[in-house]
Write an enzyme that holds these catalytic residues in place. Structure first.
Site, PDB file in Angstrom:
ATOM      1  N   ARG A  11      87.623 -14.459  77.878  1.00 35.38           N
ATOM      2  CA  ARG A  11      87.226 -13.055  78.002  1.00 35.38           C
ATOM      3  C   ARG A  11      85.970 -12.980  78.857  1.00 35.38           C
ATOM      4  NH1 ARG A  11      86.904  -9.623  72.661  1.00 35.38           N
ATOM      5  NH2 ARG A  11      85.147 -10.957  72.154  1.00 35.38           N
ATOM      6  N   SER A  34      94.973  -5.142  71.302  1.00 42.49           N
ATOM      7  CA  SER A  34      93.986  -4.815  70.266  1.00 42.49           C
ATOM      8  C   SER A  34      94.328  -3.487  69.614  1.00 42.49           C
ATOM      9  CB  SER A  34      92.589  -4.696  70.878  1.00 42.49           C
ATOM     10  OG  SER A  34      92.121  -5.924  71.356  1.00 42.49           O
ATOM     11  N   LYS A  51      79.792  -6.927  70.112  1.00 44.16           N
ATOM     12  CA  LYS A  51      79.647  -5.751  70.961  1.00 44.16           C
ATOM     13  C   LYS A  51      79.526  -4.522  70.079  1.00 44.16           C
ATOM     14  CE  LYS A  51      84.665  -5.636  71.633  1.00 44.16           C
ATOM     15  NZ  LYS A  51      85.752  -5.616  72.600  1.00 44.16           N
TER      16      LYS A  51
END
Length: 199
Positions: free
Chosen positions: A31, A100, A129
Site C-alpha cells: 500500500r 474494503s 490513518k
C-alpha cells in the site's frame, strides 16, 4: 474455507518484504500512498519479484493500472478507489479483487462488484490513518460472515496476534496487520508471533 493465508500484513515499501518474507509470510499487501507513478511502479515491480521468490501472494493497493501493466494477480480497492477504477479492465486482466467495507451500504456496493474477498474495518481503533468510522467490533465480523457467504472475510484495524484469535472465532478467514508490525521494536519477532498464532 478461504484459500488465502490467514495472516495478511500490509507494508508501504518493498524494503519491508526483503526483511520479512523470508520468515514465512504467504500473503502481503503493498500500500503506497503519495508517491509519483515511477516510484510506485518500481516498488510494485520489486515486490512482485520478491513475492515470486518466496511463494507469497502479492496484493496491490489502489494502483490497478500499474498492477495490470506489471502482470500482478491481486488488487485491493477502497470505496473511494471504486469511484474511478475500471473493474472491467481489472477483470479482463485476470486480476482478483479485494474490497474494503465499513458499513452496510459499502458492503452492498462491494458485493455488487463480485469481489474475491471483503475486508471489514477498523475492528479496533487504529492509529494508521484518520478514520471517519467508529471501530466496528468483533460482533460485526459475525454479521458480515453471515452476509457474504463463502467469500473470504478479512479483519483489519488495530489487530494484534492476541486479537486475531477472537477475529477468527467471529468468522474472519484472514487477519490483517500494519502498525502492529511496522512500529514494533522488533518487526521480525512480531511476524514470528503472528505466524505462530495464525499458522
Amino acid at each position: 474455507m478461504s484459500a488465502l493465508h490467514p495472516f495478511y500484513p500490509i507494508f508501504d515499501r518493498a524494503e519491508w518484504l526483503i526483511r520479512l518474507l523470508p520468515l514465512g509470510i504467504k500473503l502481503v499487501q503493498l500500500r503506497i500512498k503519495d508517491q509519483p507513478p515511477e516510484v510506485v511502479r518500481a516498488e510494485i515491480r520489486a515486490a512482485k519479484g520478491l513475492c515470486g521468490e518466496h511463494g507469497c501472494t502479492l496484493v496491490v493497493n489502489d494502483h490497478w493500472q500499474i498492477a495490470i501493466a506489471e502482470g500482478c494477480d491481486w488488487v485491493h480497492l477502497g470505496q473511494e478507489d471504486l469511484d474511478t477504477a475500471d473493474l472491467g479492465a481489472i477483470r479482463a486482466a485476470g486480476i482478483k479483487l479485494g474490497l474494503s467495507t465499513h458499513d452496510e451500504a459499502e458492503l452492498d456496493r462491494a458485493l455488487a462488484c463480485d469481489p474475491d474477498y471483503v475486508a471489514l474495518g477498523p475492528i479496533y481503533p487504529t492509529i494508521l490513518k484518520k478514520m471517519k468510522w467508529e471501530q466496528q467490533g468483533i460482533d460485526k465480523l459475525s454479521e458480515w460472515r453471515g452476509r457474504i457467504g463463502d467469500l473470504p472475510l478479512i479483519a483489519i484495524g488495530g489487530m494484534t496476534p492476541e486479537r486475531a484469535a477472537l477475529a477468527r472465532q467471529a468468522g474472519a478467514d484472514v487477519v490483517s496487520a500494519v502498525t502492529d508490525i511496522t512500529l514494533n521494536d522488533d518487526p521480525e519477532a512480531r511476524v514470528r508471533t503472528w505466524l505462530e498464532q495464525l499458522g
